[in-house]
Design an enzyme around this catalytic site. Structure first.
Site, PDB file in Angstrom:
ATOM      1  N   ASP A  93       0.853  -1.194   0.000  1.00 50.39           N
ATOM      2  CA  ASP A  93       0.000   0.000   0.000  1.00 50.39           C
ATOM      3  C   ASP A  93       0.884   1.238   0.000  1.00 50.39           C
ATOM      4  OD1 ASP A  93      -2.287   1.881   0.838  1.00 50.39           O
ATOM      5  OD2 ASP A  93      -3.296  -0.061   0.814  1.00 50.39           O
ATOM      6  N   HIS A  98      -3.486   6.236   3.473  1.00 43.87           N
ATOM      7  CA  HIS A  98      -4.307   5.109   3.021  1.00 43.87           C
ATOM      8  C   HIS A  98      -3.810   3.793   3.611  1.00 43.87           C
ATOM      9  CE1 HIS A  98      -5.596   2.008   0.039  1.00 43.87           C
ATOM     10  NE2 HIS A  98      -6.676   2.753  -0.068  1.00 43.87           N
ATOM     11  N   SER A 145     -11.189  -0.664  -0.525  1.00 44.95           N
ATOM     12  CA  SER A 145      -9.906  -0.624   0.187  1.00 44.95           C
ATOM     13  C   SER A 145     -10.079  -0.977   1.656  1.00 44.95           C
ATOM     14  CB  SER A 145      -9.302   0.788   0.122  1.00 44.95           C
ATOM     15  OG  SER A 145      -8.602   0.971  -1.071  1.00 44.95           O
TER      16      SER A 145
END
Ligand code: CA
Length: 586
Positions: A154, A200, A388
């Protein structure tokens, strides 16, 4: 018309050129000609377009996947065309950078399986655990993911967050350099905060395995006892950096106990097994790693699935509301009735509160909204939605399942997730997969079935011929037996036959100074001879012979007395075989 072509070419050039190649430097396109390529390699349609339209001299990045691990001769043949080359640790690929003429020349090299462009990929963040039963797994079963490591490819992990402590929770945190062709190491290890521009990856990682320590467990991840390894590619993820992430995980999985790879990113387009990302995820699966991918946020239109999610060896995760029954509109859909294009399962992916990176710019964009929703909790946590966020719920659940049963294969994990999912009435397979994630059900179904053993005493066997076998008690033999009685025979051809239903059997008896050789038959076939002679007797009876794992069902075990012995004391003149009992495994 000419202008439209120019726009197209400029767009493609921007996609193809990843190193800040200024648009103004791109010369006007040449007329489009068919590719003069004689090659059996699968060519990525996007790369094909780039090669057909790129002006001479424009620099293009691509990945060549070979049908074998590239040898020195392959690397030599590639570099001979003048391109820059970066090789991988494990993946059978070469990253290349050069002009379209050079790249075209590579396609006809022997052993090249496919050529793909290094396009930019997308993190599936749309905007932002008791529901899936993870708390019951911790409390009722005592399973938290201990001993299992989840690798998260990620943007990175901010392991300075209290929920994700570096060293104990995040046991390794690596950063992939944005330019693989640059100087220095491609992967930098041991960095406390690799999620400096996005947030994120920190959010996603804390959903999988965050401790919740910042606010006394108020916002905990799914596998609170599992370890994390951050594989950070930064805010801009490209095919090559994702491949570098897979390659690093494949090379280091044993070192860190990695069993799961969580991927909350992808792209659009069709599935191809020749796509290097799919080649990498297949290698990871074949190495025993559970690979989890996000379905994508391109719903509710059909045929919008992330193509990396379509691969049948990965677990594809759609996003649902926290009510446990509603699919999120944004969650990508597959194709109705198609055997491949559908998610595996749906997991919570709407308004998920999880760790906020201290430095993540993207995740902090919504800080004001979070402040309204979470109050002062927003200092440590952010609310986000997307497939996600759904993906790490499944990755964490896989970690729980693998603690419950470390022997599970990636395919078994997938099968159990499907079997235990809660059906979502009103939705089809191509929308929600098998249904809503049920972590408690998945973990209980993962627990190994404990074999139960049924003991059958000597009297339970057919002892033939009558009179050949004699019963002796423990006082006589001096050996403690199962029920105080054994039978013995030294008549050649005498048999003890047990018919049983199960998956295995063990003959219980004892060796002795008067004991001889027995033959063992399973389902009528001779499977071995057992010499039961010993100079002294044991204190208690034990296993004399045990079968391997048998097909579940009816079987017959027969022990035959041969009347012969290896007893070195000839004066004994005896060759007894002792049967105390049988243990039947179901
Ligand atoms: Ca007995």
């Amino acid at each position: 018309m000419r202008n439209r072509w120019r726009v197209l070419v400029w767009t493609l050039a921007a996609v193809a050129c990843l190193n800040g190649f200024a648009a103004a430097q791109i010369p006007l396109p040449l007329p489009i000609l068919p590719l003069p390529i004689v090659s059996t390699a699968a060519l990525d349609p996007i790369l094909q377009q780039i090669l057909q339209t790129a002006p001479i001299g424009q620099i293009i990045e691509a990945v060549l996947t070979f049908d074998h691990v590239p040898a020195a001769s392959d690397v030599l043949a590639v570099t001979a065309t003048g391109v820059d080359v970066v090789s991988f640790r494990v993946l059978p690929m070469l990253a290349v950078r050069g002009t379209s003429t050079q790249i075209k020349a590579l396609l006809s090299l022997p052993g090249v399986r496919s050529a793909y462009g290094n396009r930019q990929l997308t993190y599936f963040l749309n905007q932002s655990v008791p529901l899936i039963g993870a708390d019951r797994v911790w409390n009722d079963l005592g399973i938290t993911g201990k001993g299992v490591t989840v690798a998260v490819i990620d943007t990175g992990i901010d392991a300075t967050h209290p929920d994700l402590p570096f060293g104990s929770k995040v046991i390794q945190n690596v950063k992939i350099t944005p330019d693989l062709f640059g100087i220095g190491s491609v992967v930098l290890e041991g960095i406390a905060n690799t999620d400096t521009t996005s947030g994120h990856g920190t959010h996603v990682s804390s959903i999988a395995a965050g401790t919740g320590a910042a606010l006394a467990g108020k916002y905990r991840g799914v596998a609170i006892g599992a370890n994390l390894v951050g594989v950070g590619a930064g805010e801009l993820l490209f095919v090559l950096s994702a491949l570098e992430g897979f390659d690093w995980v494949l090379a280091n999985r044993s070192r860190y106990g990695i069993r799961v790879i969580s991927n909350s990113w992808g792209t659009t387009g069709s599935f191809s097994a020749d796509d290097p990302i799919n080649v990498a995820s297949k290698m990871a699966h074949d190495a025993g790693l559970v690979v989890v991918f996000a379905a994508g946020n391109a719903g509710p239109a059909t045929n919008t699935l992330n193509p990396y999610c379509v691969a049948p060896w990965v677990i594809c995760v759609a996003a649902g509301a926290k009510d446990g029954k509603t699919l999120a509109d944004f969650s990508s859909r597959g194709i109705a009735g198609d055997p491949l294009y559908h998610p595996t399962i749906t997991a919570p992916g709407v308004n998920i509160a999880a760790a906020r990176a201290t430095t993540g710019i993207v995740i902090n964009t919504f800080f004001a909204v979070d402040l309204l929703r979470l109050g002062t909790d927003a200092v440590w946590y952010a609310v986000a939605s997307g497939t996600s966020m759904a993906t790490p719920h499944v990755s964490g659940t896989a970690a729980l399942m693998l603690e419950a049963n470390p022997a599970l294969s990636p395919d078994q994990v997938k099968t159990i997730l499907i079997a235990s999912a809660t059906p979502m009435p009103g939705y089809a397979l191509h929308e929600v997969g098998a249904g809503y994630l049920n972590a408690y059900g998945a973990v209980t179904q993962s627990l190994p079935v404990r074999a139960t053993v049924t003991r059958v005493e000597e009297s339970g066997a057919l002892l033939a011929p009558a009179g050949a076998w004699q019963a002796f008690d423990d006082a006589f033999t001096g050996v403690t037996s199962s029920n105080g009685i054994i039978v013995g025979s030294q008549t050649a051809g005498a048999t003890a036959t047990l018919s049983f239903t199960g998956t295995g059997v063990t003959w219980i008896g004892f060796p002795c100074e008067f004991c001889g050789i027995a033959r063992v038959y399973l389902d009528g076939a001779l499977v071995g001879a057992v010499d039961t002679y010993a100079p002294t007797r044991p204190a208690a009876t034990g296993a004399m012979w045990t079968s391997g794992s048998l097909a579940s069902g009816s079987h017959t075990l027969m022990i035959e007395v041969t009347g012969t012995a290896t007893d070195p004391v000839a004066s004994h003149g005896e060759a007894y075989i002792v049967v105390d009992a049988f243990d039947v495994r179901n």
